[in-house]
Design an enzyme around this catalytic site. Structure first.
Site, mmCIF file in Angstrom:
data_model
loop_
_atom_site.group_PDB
_atom_site.id
_atom_site.type_symbol
_atom_site.label_atom_id
_atom_site.label_comp_id
_atom_site.label_asym_id
_atom_site.label_seq_id
_atom_site.Cartn_x
_atom_site.Cartn_y
_atom_site.Cartn_z
ATOM 1 N N HIS A 102 0.833 -1.200 0.000
ATOM 2 C CA HIS A 102 0.000 0.000 0.000
ATOM 3 C C HIS A 102 0.875 1.260 0.000
ATOM 4 O O HIS A 102 0.481 2.297 -0.497
ATOM 5 C CB HIS A 102 -0.939 -0.013 1.207
ATOM 6 C CG HIS A 102 -2.093 -0.941 0.995
ATOM 7 N ND1 HIS A 102 -2.791 -1.531 2.018
ATOM 8 C CD2 HIS A 102 -2.660 -1.380 -0.147
ATOM 9 C CE1 HIS A 102 -3.747 -2.283 1.508
ATOM 10 N NE2 HIS A 102 -3.681 -2.213 0.206
ATOM 11 N N CYS B 274 2.047 3.804 -32.092
ATOM 12 C CA CYS B 274 2.269 3.700 -30.653
ATOM 13 C C CYS B 274 3.752 3.589 -30.295
ATOM 14 O O CYS B 274 4.102 3.274 -29.186
ATOM 15 C CB CYS B 274 1.493 2.528 -30.063
ATOM 16 S SG CYS B 274 2.015 0.928 -30.665
#
Lengths: 94, 585
Positions: free
Chosen positions: B200, B510
């Site tokens: 986290h 791309c």
């Protein structure tokens, strides 16, 4: 007061990861009844996010929901609704 | 660390947590050094007050978390908010609270010690979990314990003062609430001893754009408080006591990044239309879900290239279906109804997970890679397609498509389509458009044939240039021959855009070419409407598009096609760029 039970399935593609598991615990904590989830004979308190996380349920896991207490029937019904959505981590339980 | 050692420059290596350059003075946070207080309660009546002390600490931490949750703004901070919400549920978890209270009652010990013993009992259950993401949640439990122990002991932070904007935080581990507080200051950088890419800590740091390096061995012992450090969150390197050269270089890179970001945010809102009304769609090239918020801030309308092989690299085992599904779902969810283009894994050559390693051969660029690898390792390919289908199904209004790399023949795209359609049907998923990445000369020459089974095309200029010009980009002896403007490349681009227009198929670019200011007028002149690039490149190219009339770009293409020498082409383009957008070069 009697025990209520039902079988639910984890359909969320992530399985019961932190966020969907948190939804389950949050919902369970709204009821007075004691609520358990059972997987392969292992039984945990559905009000405990820790317990749900350690069950480590991937997508497709079948769980037995059991509840006992004054609002056990409502709790089991609410769990069925929640699991029918995945549980979807982005949706607050109704 | 002795004084003389602390003054010399040194580098420490960790794992990249969040990109960016942080320069600042070290603020050491209290962590592992703080032993958990342990004492026995002498009298029975102390038990009641000890339990109340524990409960009050929980309330105070809870209120602090609610406070932090309120301070988070809107959509951008959704991920940190959900992390905090989970931490708050854990804070009230009966499996933590009940055993802790029982210990206070029965063993007559203080709350900190009782909590510590409870957590120690819980953690092994997490270590036993196979799923790496769930296993990493053990870290969250440990951080919750720390936070509660600090609250109980009345200790707050490490130093005599609160951390400030110029500080680089060095800590063993940081709980989500503290992490958010630090990010909001904002501190200059963060270095921790623990953590992984699924921590986290990393997710929050990326959301807020705080340069962060995780898992630096013994960081709190090796980096003295107050020392100057440079944190490079992209490479995972921390330079302690940087010399002038390193410092100047870091400052320059920091300024560049900052300037780009500011520009991105200002211009993201404007439509990407040339002065004569030619609309260009800007898409982002990404490697991970966390890049979504940056991409959206920079003005991306979706993802034109999600490089899925990154998940397969640097690990012992390929990711499981569940892991792939989880990560893909996060990407799809973050972009909502916006387009997400999954490029199936371009594994092979030099890009192989440890477990799948095989001989790359003498010339890996021409070896078993891309769709060739996928069609020989169908279980891995099927797993990836299944995960894409499930992620698509999990999000309402999702807009997902699949693109196949390194195609050289119609058979390859036909076989890929058959496999994909079978999986789509099995998973009861809506049909997913299938595209081909045009990056081999063969695919450029048979684009009309490929169009029978391909719904769209995207030109991957990097590989295309190396294959067309027969140049190994890693060979420094021929590196100078790498020339995007080579007439051979120009002819192929013109031809292919024409074929795609005739066949009614979308064609985009791309590769690096799409993000290079010099080349963009050419791409506009060819009539290419979809450009996909690194998120941070979008704002500048966006501005160039808004200033370059498409008709003028078409004339430029006419001029370029008539030239035979590279130098002349370059000169023409430079001249054009200086005339139309000199300030953006």
């Amino acid at each position: 007061m009697s025990a209520h039970r039902t079988t639910v399935c984890v359909t969320n593609p992530e399985g019961l990861h932190a966020r969907p598991a948190n939804r389950v615990a949050q919902l369970a904590n709204r009821y007075e009844a004691q609520i358990w989830l059972v997987r392969d004979g292992i039984r945990i308190n559905a009000k405990s996010l820790l317990g749900i996380l350690t069950l480590a349920c991937p997508s497709g896991t079948e769980l037995l929901v059991e509840a006992e207490g004054p609002d056990a029937a409502e709790a089991v019904a609410a769990m069925e609704v929640l699991f029918a959505s995945g549980p979807n981590p982005d949706k607050e339980p109704e | 660390m002795t004084r003389s050692r602390s003054e010399s420059e040194g580098a420490l290596r960790g794992i990249p947590g969040a990109p960016g350059i942080g320069i600042g003075a070290v603020y050491l946070m209290l962590g592992r050094g703080a032993a958990v207080p342990h004492y026995t309660l002498r009298r029975h009546r102390e038990v009641g007050s000890e339990i109340r002390r524990f409960e009050r600490a929980i309330d105070r931490v809870d209120r602090a978390m609610i406070e932090i949750e309120r301070s988070l703004d809107g959509q951008a901070a959704q991920e940190p908010r959900l992390i905090l919400e989970t931490q708050r549920t854990l804070l009230h978890d009966p499996q933590i609270i009940e055993p802790t209270i029982r210990r206070i009652e029965h063993d007559r010990i203080n709350a900190e010690a009782a909590l510590h013993q409870t957590i120690e009992e819980i953690l092994p259950a997490f270590e036993a979990i196979d799923d790496p993401y769930l296993r990493a949640r053990g870290e969250d439990i440990r951080q919750l314990e720390r936070r509660l122990v600090l609250e109980l002991s009345g200790l707050k932070r490490g130093g005599p003062r609160q951390p400030g904007p110029g500080d680089v935080i060095v800590a063993e581990s940081i709980d989500p609430a503290t992490m958010i507080e630090l990010a909001q200051i904002p501190v200059a950088g963060i270095v921790t001893e623990t953590g992984s890419a699924v921590s986290h800590m990393a997710i929050i740091a990326r959301t807020f754009g705080i340069p962060t390096v995780l898992a630096v061995d013994q960081a709190t012992d090796q980096i003295p408080s107050g020392t100057t450090v440079v944190v490079d969150g992209k490479t995972g390197i921390v330079v302690v006591n940087p010399g002038d050269t390193v410092l100047q270089q870091a400052r320059r890179r920091q300024r560049d990044l900052q300037r780009r970001l500011v520009r991105a945010q200002q211009e993201a809102a404007e439509p990407a239309v040339t002065p004569d009304g030619f609309r260009v769609r800007f898409l982002a090239n990404i490697d991970a879900p966390e890049e979504a918020s940056l991409a959206l801030r920079c003005g991306a309308e979706g993802v034109g290239l999600y490089r899925t092989e990154v998940l397969f690299l640097n690990r012992d085992r390929p990711p499981s279906l569940a892991e792939l599904t989880r990560i893909y779902s996060r990407v799809v969810r973050r972009f909502g109804s916006r387009l997400v283009t999954f490029r199936t894994m371009d594994l092979g050559g030099d890009k192989l997970p440890t477990s799948l390693a095989f001989s790359a051969g003498q010339n890996p660029a021409m070896g078993l890679r891309g769709i060739r690898y996928s069609l020989q390792n169908t279980s891995l390919f099927d797993r990836q397609i299944t995960a894409i289908c499930r992620a698509t199904r999990a999000v309402d209004n999702s807009n997902v498509r699949i693109m196949i790399p390194l195609v050289t023949s119609h058979e390859e795209i036909r076989l890929a389509r058959q496999r994909i359609e079978a999986i789509v049907e099995r998973e009861r998923c809506d049909p997913v458009p299938l595209g081909v990445m045009l990056e081999t000369p063969a695919s450029m020459l048979i684009t009309d044939l490929l169009a029978r089974d391909a719904d769209f095309f995207s030109i991957g200029t990097n590989d295309l240039i190396q294959y067309v010009l027969a140049i190994d980009r890693t060979n420094e002896l021929v590196d100078y021959l790498y020339a995007p403007l080579h007439p051979a490349i120009m002819r192929l681009l013109r031809q292919v855009t024409q074929i795609c227009r005739d066949a009614g198929r979308e064609v985009g670019v791309c590769g690096e070419m799409a993000g290079d200011p010099m080349f963009v007028p050419l791409l506009l002149g060819f009539g290419i409407e979809t450009l996909s690039m690194a998120p941070t490149a979008i704002p500048r190219i966006h501005a160039i598009v808004r200033r370059t009339p498409q008709r003028v770009a078409e004339e430029l293409v006419q001029g370029v096609m008539a030239l035979s020498d590279l130098d002349d082409v370059q000169q023409l383009l430079r001249h054009f760029a200086e005339e139309h957008f000199a300030d953006l070069l």
